[in-house]
Design a protein around this motif. Sequence first.
Motif, short mmCIF file in Angstrom:
data_model
loop_
_atom_site.label_atom_id
_atom_site.label_comp_id
_atom_site.label_asym_id
_atom_site.label_seq_id
_atom_site.Cartn_x
_atom_site.Cartn_y
_atom_site.Cartn_z
N VAL A 193 88.60 -3.10 25.25
CA VAL A 193 89.13 -2.01 24.56
C VAL A 193 87.95 -1.13 23.90
N THR A 194 87.08 -1.80 23.04
CA THR A 194 86.13 -1.16 22.45
C THR A 194 85.26 -0.43 23.45
N LEU A 195 84.80 -0.98 24.44
CA LEU A 195 84.05 -0.31 25.64
C LEU A 195 84.57 0.92 26.33
N LEU A 196 86.01 0.83 26.36
CA LEU A 196 86.67 1.82 27.07
C LEU A 196 86.93 3.00 25.97
N ALA A 197 86.83 2.83 24.90
CA ALA A 197 87.12 3.90 23.99
C ALA A 197 85.64 4.39 23.93
N LEU A 198 84.65 3.60 23.73
CA LEU A 198 83.38 4.23 23.65
C LEU A 198 83.26 5.04 24.78
N GLY A 199 83.52 4.55 25.95
CA GLY A 199 82.94 5.20 27.12
C GLY A 199 83.95 6.75 26.94
N ALA A 200 85.15 6.60 26.51
CA ALA A 200 85.72 7.95 26.72
C ALA A 200 85.13 9.03 25.59
N LEU A 201 84.58 8.43 24.33
CA LEU A 201 83.73 9.17 23.70
C LEU A 201 82.51 9.88 24.44
N VAL A 202 81.65 8.75 25.07
CA VAL A 202 80.16 9.22 25.46
C VAL A 202 80.36 10.13 26.66
N VAL A 203 81.23 9.67 27.65
CA VAL A 203 81.40 10.71 28.68
C VAL A 203 82.01 12.13 28.24
N GLY A 204 82.81 11.96 27.29
CA GLY A 204 83.41 13.34 26.74
C GLY A 204 82.35 14.07 25.89
N GLY A 205 81.49 13.42 25.26
CA GLY A 205 79.98 14.25 24.79
C GLY A 205 79.17 14.62 25.97
N ALA A 206 79.10 13.82 27.04
CA ALA A 206 77.96 13.99 27.91
C ALA A 206 78.77 14.05 29.56
N PRO A 207 79.52 14.70 29.86
CA PRO A 207 80.31 14.79 30.99
C PRO A 207 79.64 14.70 32.24
N ASN A 208 78.27 15.42 32.09
CA ASN A 208 77.42 15.70 33.35
C ASN A 208 76.84 14.08 33.74
N LEU A 209 77.05 13.10 33.00
CA LEU A 209 76.65 11.80 33.30
C LEU A 209 77.39 11.48 34.77
N LEU A 210 78.68 11.86 34.84
CA LEU A 210 79.39 11.49 36.21
C LEU A 210 79.69 12.90 36.79
N LEU A 211 79.85 13.85 36.18
CA LEU A 211 80.31 15.01 37.02
C LEU A 211 79.11 15.67 37.80
N GLY A 212 77.92 15.65 37.24
CA GLY A 212 76.63 15.76 37.85
C GLY A 212 76.41 15.04 39.09
N ARG A 213 76.93 13.80 39.01
CA ARG A 213 76.59 13.17 40.17
C ARG A 213 77.51 13.30 41.35
N LEU A 214 78.69 13.74 40.75
CA LEU A 214 79.86 14.10 41.90
C LEU A 214 79.71 15.44 42.50
N VAL A 215 79.21 16.24 41.99
CA VAL A 215 78.65 17.78 42.44
C VAL A 215 77.86 17.52 43.35
N ALA A 216 76.46 16.56 43.01
CA ALA A 216 75.41 16.49 43.92
C ALA A 216 75.87 15.89 45.14
N LEU A 217 77.16 14.93 45.12
CA LEU A 217 77.40 14.01 46.36
C LEU A 217 78.28 14.98 47.20
N ILE A 218 79.10 15.91 46.57
CA ILE A 218 79.96 16.86 47.39
C ILE A 218 79.12 17.76 48.05
N LYS A 219 78.10 18.51 47.38
CA LYS A 219 77.45 19.46 48.06
C LYS A 219 76.68 18.88 49.39
#
Length: 429
Positions: free
Chosen positions: A403-429
Amino acid sequence: MPETIVVVAAFLILLVDLAVVRRRPTRTRLRCGALLASVGCLAAAFWPGANGPAGITNYYDGLLILDPLTQLIQQAILLLTILTALISTDGGFTDHVGEYFLFGGMSAAFMLFGLSLVYGLSGELNLGKIAAKLVGPTLDPLLVVALVMLVTGFGFKVAAVPFHLWAPDAYQGAPTPSAAFIASGSKVASFYVLARVLMSGFHDAAGSGAWRSFSPGWVPLLAVLAAFSMVLGNLAAIAQKSVRRLLAYSAIAQAGYMLVGLLADNPQGLAALIFYAITYAFTILGAFAVVGAVQQAASGDGFAAFAGLRQRAPLLACSMMVFMLSLAGIPPLVGFFGKFYLFTAAVHSAPANLGLLWLVVLAIAMSAVSLYYYLQVLKQIFVTAAPAGSPSIEVSLSTNILVTLLALGALVVGGAPNLLLGRLVALIK
């Protein structure tokens, strides 16, 4: 090979449970199954070459297509499976499982019937070739029927209105791990497949859902489903007194939000949809982990069971706050950025006539409504006092860590969404 590993692991779990640990305590059987499932999923996720080839690999004329984006989705689902398995070690069983199975079979039947009509129209099984054969100034009436059948089948899978009736009962009646996986992994897979099928095979049959510019196709059809899903899901959630049912109706509304990204029908919308689906899946998985722990201690999932949770289990309380506020779309949590990217893609889909602005306005209004019932849960956790004599909630170390890791994940990816979104954009292009 990764797919083979998953199938072998599934059969191995059944064999070990039947032949080796059948007479052991339930907790031992659950832990054994969770361990084997986790090892199998990890092996599949990190098998050499599982990160995907440099390009697209096509087997048997499109029967099996492997590309980096698809394998990223597979790895996300495998990780969700591992987390679900870990949650299951503290869960229990229920006998009421048959009718979920029936709804799944019925949805598959609609989908297959629609696909058979598409094959009859095009004579092709490859999505690219289907798209080439279905080009025309108008939609064939039989194609319209096929699209309705496909949307019906997928509508059951993603719990969109009016195909949502199974969701509240399934979320409430199923064991916590099963409900968690239905709400998380199942949604990621279903939305990804739906997006691939419609955007690759029926791009020229999209039509338009722009304000005062409707034209026949799957876009206006899904636009109506999205609107009803957001309205009904959020308004029905307000009346719930069970947190599980509240999350079920919330999931119906979330399906509406995700459909908004799909309706953009462009790479930006697909990236936003996948980003939102994955981050929502991990968030809802964490919420169900908290609900499962509270339900086991309080023998119920009503609002009263969460009263004074901040005193009885501070770590669970703080994590649940993160999950609820993220689902409501409060910055700087990941749910806010997920909605922002979805809505931006929809507005930019047809700038000449404001695209799907009408649907985005409705989605923002319904997001404001959702904040009310999420805060009702948090009110019980942080404001309402625990009943006299209520014991502290004992939670296993694995659940606390998860539970703690999932909550921290929501905070971290919320603060740095490009960690996931950047990779998705690169793959879709």
